[in-house]
Scaffold this active site. Structure first.
Site: not given
Ligand code: NDP
Length: 296
Positions: A57, A101, A124
């Site tokens: 990422k 994460q 997200d």
């Protein structure tokens, strides 16, 4: 639906590259008047897959002009300390997007952490406020994997309107938000969501015009479970042993690709399909976060 030869590949590589190019161009324009978008990642523990995802990422972000930093903590970090970190990032005006994460260590409640992220920085799209907006049909952030899937369909000219759509898997990050996106008035699919308690899974998958597999079981869906001419989207990423590969394994999806491809109209490969789209859509969400932040 646009015409295709049987088994036409939905090329995640090409579509994801197009998205990245678009985001890069938007950031070039954006930075004429603003600082670059900034994404802060939080990583807890040393799970090799999580570390690799975060590294990927960071690289993706750098390529399009998004700045990043990663807060990396030992796996014994307390939940309260993690919540404090997230609160700090919420209040930090230099941070546009926050990404924690997953999975987190067992002693930390994922939900408490997700609930603490400022919904305007939740790239997200997992915060309940963002999932609620998605369900209502006016999302701020769409979770990257479902967002990637509907973008692939759009870019291939595949209109899900009226399609009998079967999604196998009901996770909060894939199946549930995807079902919501596809059933909204702008897409008009008729959606069934299957899971481990579904009776006679094959009876559902066999009638699907649009079949999405998001289970995590290598090649569990074979040709006998797929309707002729179906559009097949494979979200699964599974390692299978392969001595001929220098890594000792290869990646396969939840669909038996070789068997199913000739029966499908369109199909995504693994690797080279949905996974690349997921990565690209995070960049798009980060650009959205920068815009939201600038107008807040
Ligand atoms: P989860 O484990 O959270 O969900 C799996 C789902 O599959 C559950 O709903 C489960 O049912 C269902 N399931 C399990 N076994 C069966 C079965 N035999 N028949 C029918 N349904 C079954 O997984 P995720 O959604 O997080 O991920 C799914 C897969 O997609 C994984 O391989 C993951 O690595 C991959 N993935 C890929 C991404 C990408 O970018 N390509 C992004 C995210 C995930 P139940 O709810 O009843 O347990």
């Amino acid at each position: 639906m646009s015409d295709s030869k049987p088994g036409t590949l939905i090329d995640g590589r090409e579509i994801a590259q197009a998205i990245r190019d678009e985001v890069k161009a938007q950031i070039e324009e954006w930075t004429e008047a603003h600082r670059p978008p900034f994404l802060s990642a939080v990583l807890v523990g040393d799970n090799p897959a999580s570390k690799a995802y975060v590294r990927g990422k960071e690289q993706d972000a750098a390529e399009v002009g998004i700045e990043t930093n990663t807060h990396h903590y030992d796996s014994d970090l307390s939940e309260e300390a993690l919540l404090d970190t997230v609160r700090g990032l919420n209040g930090d005006p230099s941070v546009d997007g926050i990404l924690v994460q997953l999975p987190l260590p067992d002693h930390i409640d994922d939900r408490a952490v997700i609930d603490t992220i400022d919904p305007k920085k939740d790239v997200d799209g997992f915060h309940p406020a963002n999932l609620g907006r998605l369900m209502r049909g006016n999302p701020s952030f769409v979770p990257a994997t479902p967002y990637g899937i509907v973008t692939m369909l759009d870019r291939c000219g595949i209109d899900p309107k009226g399609m009998d759509t079967v999604i196998v898997g009901r996770s909060n990050i894939v199946g549930k938000p995807l079902a919501n996106l596809l059933m909204q008035r702008d897409r008009n699919a008729t959606v069934t969501v299957c899971h481990s308690r579904t009776k006679d899974l094959a009876a559902h998958t066999r009638r699907a015009d649009l079949l999405v597999a998001a289970v995590g079981q290598a090649e569990m869906i074979g040709a006998d479970m797929v309707k002729n001419g179906a559009v097949v989207i494979d979200v699964g990423i599974n390692r299978v042993d392969d001595a001929s590969n220098e890594r000792g394994y290869r990646l396969v999806g939840d669909i038996d690709f070789e068997e199913v491809r000739p029966k499908s109209s369109w199909i995504t490969p693994v690797p080279g399909g949905v996974g690349l789209m997921t990565r690209a859509m995070l960049l798009k969400n980060t650009m959205t976060a920068a815009r939201l932040h600038a107008t807040a």
